[in-house]
Each structure stands twice: as C-alpha cells, then as structure tokens.
Design a protein around this motif. Structure first.
Motif, PDB file in Angstrom:
ATOM      1  N   LYS A 238       0.839  -1.151   0.382  1.00  0.00           N
ATOM      2  CA  LYS A 238       0.230  -0.246   0.447  1.00  0.00           C
ATOM      3  C   LYS A 238       0.919   1.348   0.141  1.00  0.00           C
ATOM      4  O   LYS A 238       0.305   1.911  -0.622  1.00  0.00           O
ATOM      5  CB  LYS A 238      -1.216  -0.322   1.616  1.00  0.00           C
ATOM      6  CG  LYS A 238      -1.992   0.776   1.576  1.00  0.00           C
ATOM      7  CD  LYS A 238      -2.703   1.099   2.465  1.00  0.00           C
ATOM      8  CE  LYS A 238      -3.782   2.090   2.687  1.00  0.00           C
ATOM      9  NZ  LYS A 238      -4.308   2.038   3.619  1.00  0.00           N
ATOM     10  N   THR A 243      -1.321  -0.888  -4.889  1.00  0.00           N
ATOM     11  CA  THR A 243      -2.550  -1.396  -4.386  1.00  0.00           C
ATOM     12  C   THR A 243      -3.397  -1.967  -5.469  1.00  0.00           C
ATOM     13  O   THR A 243      -3.605  -3.178  -5.997  1.00  0.00           O
ATOM     14  CB  THR A 243      -3.598  -0.557  -3.506  1.00  0.00           C
ATOM     15  OG1 THR A 243      -2.933  -0.343  -1.973  1.00  0.00           O
ATOM     16  CG2 THR A 243      -4.519  -1.191  -3.377  1.00  0.00           C
ATOM     17  N   GLY A 244      -3.233  -1.589  -6.432  1.00  0.00           N
ATOM     18  CA  GLY A 244      -3.728  -1.357  -7.985  1.00  0.00           C
ATOM     19  C   GLY A 244      -3.306  -2.870  -9.065  1.00  0.00           C
ATOM     20  O   GLY A 244      -3.478  -3.509  -9.437  1.00  0.00           O
ATOM     21  N   VAL A 247      -4.479  -6.106  -7.294  1.00  0.00           N
ATOM     22  CA  VAL A 247      -5.600  -6.176  -8.191  1.00  0.00           C
ATOM     23  C   VAL A 247      -5.393  -6.831  -8.612  1.00  0.00           C
ATOM     24  O   VAL A 247      -5.969  -8.130  -9.381  1.00  0.00           O
ATOM     25  CB  VAL A 247      -6.376  -4.523  -7.612  1.00  0.00           C
ATOM     26  CG1 VAL A 247      -7.985  -4.837  -8.216  1.00  0.00           C
ATOM     27  CG2 VAL A 247      -6.927  -4.413  -5.854  1.00  0.00           C
ATOM     28  N   PHE A 432      -6.359  -3.215 -18.383  1.00  0.00           N
ATOM     29  CA  PHE A 432      -5.378  -2.705 -17.308  1.00  0.00           C
ATOM     30  C   PHE A 432      -3.911  -4.118 -17.717  1.00  0.00           C
ATOM     31  O   PHE A 432      -2.974  -3.786 -16.648  1.00  0.00           O
ATOM     32  CB  PHE A 432      -5.710  -3.673 -16.082  1.00  0.00           C
ATOM     33  CG  PHE A 432      -7.613  -2.629 -15.636  1.00  0.00           C
ATOM     34  CD1 PHE A 432      -7.772  -1.639 -15.660  1.00  0.00           C
ATOM     35  CD2 PHE A 432      -8.809  -3.576 -15.990  1.00  0.00           C
ATOM     36  CE1 PHE A 432      -8.529  -1.200 -15.473  1.00  0.00           C
ATOM     37  CE2 PHE A 432     -10.101  -2.785 -15.644  1.00  0.00           C
ATOM     38  CZ  PHE A 432      -9.427  -1.077 -15.281  1.00  0.00           C
ATOM     39  N   GLU A 452       1.656   4.048 -11.403  1.00  0.00           N
ATOM     40  CA  GLU A 452       0.743   3.933 -10.373  1.00  0.00           C
ATOM     41  C   GLU A 452      -0.130   4.947 -10.170  1.00  0.00           C
ATOM     42  O   GLU A 452      -1.363   4.184  -9.248  1.00  0.00           O
ATOM     43  CB  GLU A 452       1.810   3.326  -9.310  1.00  0.00           C
ATOM     44  CG  GLU A 452       2.348   5.077  -8.906  1.00  0.00           C
ATOM     45  CD  GLU A 452       3.850   4.663  -7.474  1.00  0.00           C
ATOM     46  OE1 GLU A 452       3.318   5.716  -7.139  1.00  0.00           O
ATOM     47  OE2 GLU A 452       3.862   3.752  -8.101  1.00  0.00           O
ATOM     48  N   THR A 455      -4.302   4.148 -14.308  1.00  0.00           N
ATOM     49  CA  THR A 455      -5.480   3.312 -14.627  1.00  0.00           C
ATOM     50  C   THR A 455      -5.319   1.916 -13.947  1.00  0.00           C
ATOM     51  O   THR A 455      -4.201   1.561 -14.617  1.00  0.00           O
ATOM     52  CB  THR A 455      -5.839   2.861 -16.079  1.00  0.00           C
ATOM     53  OG1 THR A 455      -6.921   4.687 -16.214  1.00  0.00           O
ATOM     54  CG2 THR A 455      -7.520   2.718 -15.423  1.00  0.00           C
ATOM     55  N   THR A 456      -6.064   1.438 -12.725  1.00  0.00           N
ATOM     56  CA  THR A 456      -5.762   0.408 -12.335  1.00  0.00           C
ATOM     57  C   THR A 456      -6.958   0.307 -11.949  1.00  0.00           C
ATOM     58  O   THR A 456      -8.172   0.861 -11.123  1.00  0.00           O
ATOM     59  CB  THR A 456      -4.590  -0.260 -11.313  1.00  0.00           C
ATOM     60  OG1 THR A 456      -4.857   1.117  -9.772  1.00  0.00           O
ATOM     61  CG2 THR A 456      -3.591   0.532 -11.192  1.00  0.00           C
ATOM     62  N   PRO A 457      -7.884  -1.147 -11.749  1.00  0.00           N
ATOM     63  CA  PRO A 457      -9.190  -1.944 -10.862  1.00  0.00           C
ATOM     64  C   PRO A 457      -8.922  -0.838  -9.023  1.00  0.00           C
ATOM     65  O   PRO A 457      -8.179  -0.841  -8.159  1.00  0.00           O
ATOM     66  CB  PRO A 457      -8.783  -2.682 -11.342  1.00  0.00           C
ATOM     67  CG  PRO A 457      -8.503  -3.640 -11.839  1.00  0.00           C
ATOM     68  CD  PRO A 457      -7.373  -2.394 -11.974  1.00  0.00           C
ATOM     69  N   GLY A 458     -10.143   0.133 -10.003  1.00  0.00           N
ATOM     70  CA  GLY A 458     -10.261   1.144  -7.942  1.00  0.00           C
ATOM     71  C   GLY A 458      -9.747   2.339  -8.099  1.00  0.00           C
ATOM     72  O   GLY A 458     -10.059   2.886  -7.210  1.00  0.00           O
ATOM     73  N   THR A 459      -9.709   2.868  -9.194  1.00  0.00           N
ATOM     74  CA  THR A 459      -8.921   4.286  -9.577  1.00  0.00           C
ATOM     75  C   THR A 459      -9.958   4.972 -11.064  1.00  0.00           C
ATOM     76  O   THR A 459     -10.771   3.749 -11.592  1.00  0.00           O
ATOM     77  CB  THR A 459      -7.234   4.293  -9.789  1.00  0.00           C
ATOM     78  OG1 THR A 459      -6.956   3.335 -10.986  1.00  0.00           O
ATOM     79  CG2 THR A 459      -6.421   3.783  -8.669  1.00  0.00           C
TER      80      THR A 459
END
Length: 468
Positions: A238, A243-244, A247, A432, A452, A455-459
C-alpha cells in the motif's frame, strides 16, 4: 563464474509443478477404494477428496513468508519434504482422519510450490526467454497429472477390485514418494536466485550468479536495476502505491479459475458421458484425450509466449474459451447434446492451455516488484486457490438435476456463466494488463511505478496501461 544452465535449473524446479499436478490428481483413481475401505458417506468422501485444497490455501498463505525468510530454494525444499511426508502418511493411514491430515499436509506443499516454482524460474530467466521458461512449470503440472493417471491405471491392473479397495490404493499414494525424493535431492544442486541474494545483502554471490546466468552479457546495467529496485525500505504494498497492481494480480488468478477450467479437469468423465450414450470407459478415454490436448497446446504456449507476447495469447485464448463453452451451454439448454460437443470441449481446453493456463503464471511471476514479490504473489495465489475451491464446489450444485437452476436451464447455466466471465477476462486483459514480453523484471517494476497514479482497478483515471 562458469556458465549456469538455466534450462537445467528450470527443469529441476519445475518438478515442483509436476508434484503439484501429481498430488492433486492422485486421488482421482482411489475415490471408490477410499469410500469402501473407510466406509465413507458421500459427504465424507467429498471432504476427503477436497481436503488437500485446505492445505493449498494454507500453503499459498505462508509461501510468501517462507520464500522471503528462507529463500526461494529453501521454500521449495520445505515443499518437497511436505510432499514426501504426505505420500508416506497417506499410504499408511489407518483411519479417515489420519488420511485427511496427511492429504492436507500435501496440499500445503502444493500451495507453496504453486507460488514459488514459477517465481524462482522468473527470477533466474533472461528476459527474452522468461515467458517460455515459466510456462514450463504449467507443462510440468499437466504432465504430472497425466503421469499419475497412468500410474493409477497400472496399479489398478495389478489385482482384482477387492485388492485395490484394501491395498492397491495405498500404492497409488505411496508412488508419490519417488518424484518427491527426486525433487528433494535435486534441489540441493540448484542455487538461490540472484534477486533474493541481493535482498539479503549478499551482493558478491548475487553478482557471480548473475554472470553465470548471463555469460555473454554485461551484467552491470541489470545489476544496477536490481539494486535500484531494492532501495525501497518499506515492503508495504500500500505504501508503495501498488494496491492496484495487487488487485490486477488477484483478478488474473481469479479469472483463470472462474472461466471454468477445473470443472472440466475434475468432472470431465461425468460431463463427457453426458454428451452421448457412451459408457464411462469411453468417457475416461475421452478424458485422456483432453489431457493430451492440454499438454500439446501448453507446449505451443511455451514456444510462442515470448514471440507473440502475453496479451494476444490471453485475449485470443479467453475469447475462444468463451465461445466454446457458451456453445456447450446452449446445446445443453436446447437438448442438442451429442458427441459433436467433444470438439468444443477440446477447443476450450486447447485455448486454456495456450493462454490462461501458462500465461497467467508467467504474468504473476513477473509483474510484482522485487521487494514485495513474495508477499504479493502469495496473496494472488491464495486468491486462486479460493476461487478454485468455490468453482469446484458450486458446479455440482448448479449441475444437480434436482436443483432449480438445472431445471430452468437444462444444465446450460454454469457453462454460460463461465463463458460470460471469459469475455470479462478478455476486456480485463485489454484494459488493465500491459505487455511484459522482453522486459527485465526491474524494467517492469519501473513501468508500474510510472503508472501507479494511472488506471488500475479501483482508481478513476482513464488511461490505458499497455506498455509499448
């Protein structure tokens, strides 16, 4: 330092994959004998058969710690010892409880090997050959399954059914001691990985090993990248803004399972028998054909993953899997079941063996930064085993003729569900997952650090993370 044969190291470590396949499939030939010998109810037999998965989850959970604390080779030695204990203990078990305990112990070994074997291979492999070498581990898993099918068949021919129910099944589990002992002995002939040595501050050993693994190249640029990658004092995923990325690793693991592969690997005889009026013997023969196709197309993946890249194989393979399995589900729904569906089963298996099977492991072994690789990969593989368990448990429930879902959709629903999730996988990889072909592990780390905040899942930002 003299040149080190990377292929030899890969083959030794891939024995962990072979034992992975061997240990998970060995019970397939002994279920009836176990039920008779221990007087098991259907529920008790189901738990005895699935108990190894409990160990797999535990093994995946502790693999990160073990591979960081004792090294990649050290963790594999622990796995080899667990395989050996499980093989002997399962073979001599005098009660159902004791048998299950030893199967769980073997499952812990599987969980450790499933994570550490591909990670070790990735950390010793040249960037341009890494995909094919890591994919060798998937080949070893499938090969281990095929080997134990033939071993079980040979043991079953040694005596009548009464002998198999009383004694023969013990030979099946005991046969695993041979590859387990071989794996344990050969592991003492392989070195630690240079990246783990660098993490321990053993720079001289790490540099010598790098030179042995890359005798024709100057190791200085690579060594500088490795040292730079270890400058992060914190190993918190984290805190590093990864974190992304974690995921993405978890979802790669989950998608490999929820697209339905283990439904065919675990329940192939039942499914194939349902496609025609053939006997169970013919269904078992078709199951061997499934295994041969699986193995053959895994070889093709080994030969092409470093040429065509990870993303094309993943997307094309997942798309073919989806189309094939939706056709199977639609045929079931329309009561159009027939032997012709074997073509679509084989197309599904071939596509998996060319894509989600080996390439997922390649991606998982290479996307995480050096100083969090053990921890992150352990979490991703843990998610994979949980998804495996959930799919394996829910398919019989959805496919039971007494269930509401079966009665409404004539058995087509689970196949449609896996097909839809396959198309979701295609989009996920396109959106992704970057192309990692031909990059060093440290170059990939730099790539993720640059992205970072994207785009990553959750952003929320809308940038495409494909590497060019």
């Amino acid at each position: 330092m003299k040149q080190i044969n990377v292929l030899r190291l890969t083959l030794v470590v891939a024995l962990g994959g072979l034992l992975f396949g061997y240990d998970t499939a060995v019970i397939s030939g002994a279920t009836q004998a176990l039920q008779v010998y221990f007087s098991l109810s259907p529920a008790q037999l189901g738990f005895a058969a699935a108990s190894a998965l409990i160990g797999c989850v535990v093994g995946a959970a502790v693999a990160g710690f073990l591979s960081s604390r004792y090294g990649r080779r050290g963790a594999l030695i622990i796995a080899a010892v667990l395989f050996l204990i499980s093989a002997i203990g399962s073979a001599i078990a005098g009660s159902e409880v004791v048998f299950i305990i030893y199967r769980i112990i073997g499952g812990v070994g599987v969980g450790i090997a499933s994570m550490v074997s591909p990670m070790y291979i990735a950390e010793i492999s040249p960037a341009e050959k890494r995909g094919g070498l890591v994919a060798c581990n998937q080949f070893a898993i499938i090969f281990g399954m095929l080997v134990v099918y033939f071993v079980n068949y040979g043991i079953a021919l040694m005596g009548p059914e009464s002998w198999l129910n009383q004694i023969g099944w013990r030979y099946m589990f005991g046969s695993e001691t041979i590859p387990a002992v071989l794996f344990l002995i050969l592991l003492f002939s392989v070195p630690e990985t240079p990246r783990w040595l660098a993490m321990q501050g053993r720079d001289d050993q790490a540099r010598q090993l790098l030179k042995g693994l890359n005798p024709t190249l100057s190791i200085e640029p690579l060594w500088d990248d490795i040292k730079a990658s270890l400058h992060h004092k914190s190993v918190s995923i984290k805190e590093q803004g990864l974190t992304g990325l974690l995921v993405i690793g978890i979802l790669l693991s989950v998608f490999q399972q929820v697209t339905g592969i283990n439904v065919f690997l675990y329940y192939a005889p039942t499914i194939l028998k349902g496609f025609s009026n053939s006997s169970i013997d013919i269904a078992l023969l078709q199951t061997v054909l499934v295994g041969v196709v699986n193995l053959s197309f895994t070889v093709l993946a080994i030969l092409t993953v470093d040429k065509f890249g990870r993303r094309p194989l993943m997307m094309i393979g997942a798309a073919i899997m989806s189309v094939s399995i939706i056709v199977i589900g639609t045929a079931a729904y329309l009561h159009a079941i027939g032997g012709y569906l074997l073509i679509f089963v084989l197309a599904y298996i071939a596509a998996f063996a060319l894509s989600l099977g080996p390439v997922t492991w390649v991606l998982l072994s290479e996307i995480f930064p050096n100083n969090v690789r053990s921890k992150a990969l352990s979490i991703a593989v843990l998610a994979q085993w949980v998804a495996n368990f959930l799919v394996s448990q829910t398919f019989p429930m959805m496919n039971a003729k007494s269930s509401w879902i079966y009665q409404q959709f004539n058995g087509g629903f689970p196949f449609w569900l896996y097909g839809i999730l396959g198309f979701v996988t295609v989009y996920f990889v396109y959106r992704f997952v970057p192309e990692t072909k031909g990059r060093s592990l440290e170059q990939l780390e730099a790539l993720w650090q640059r992205k970072e905040k994207k785009t990553t899942p959750g952003t929320s930002e809308q940038h495409h993370p494909v590497a060019h």
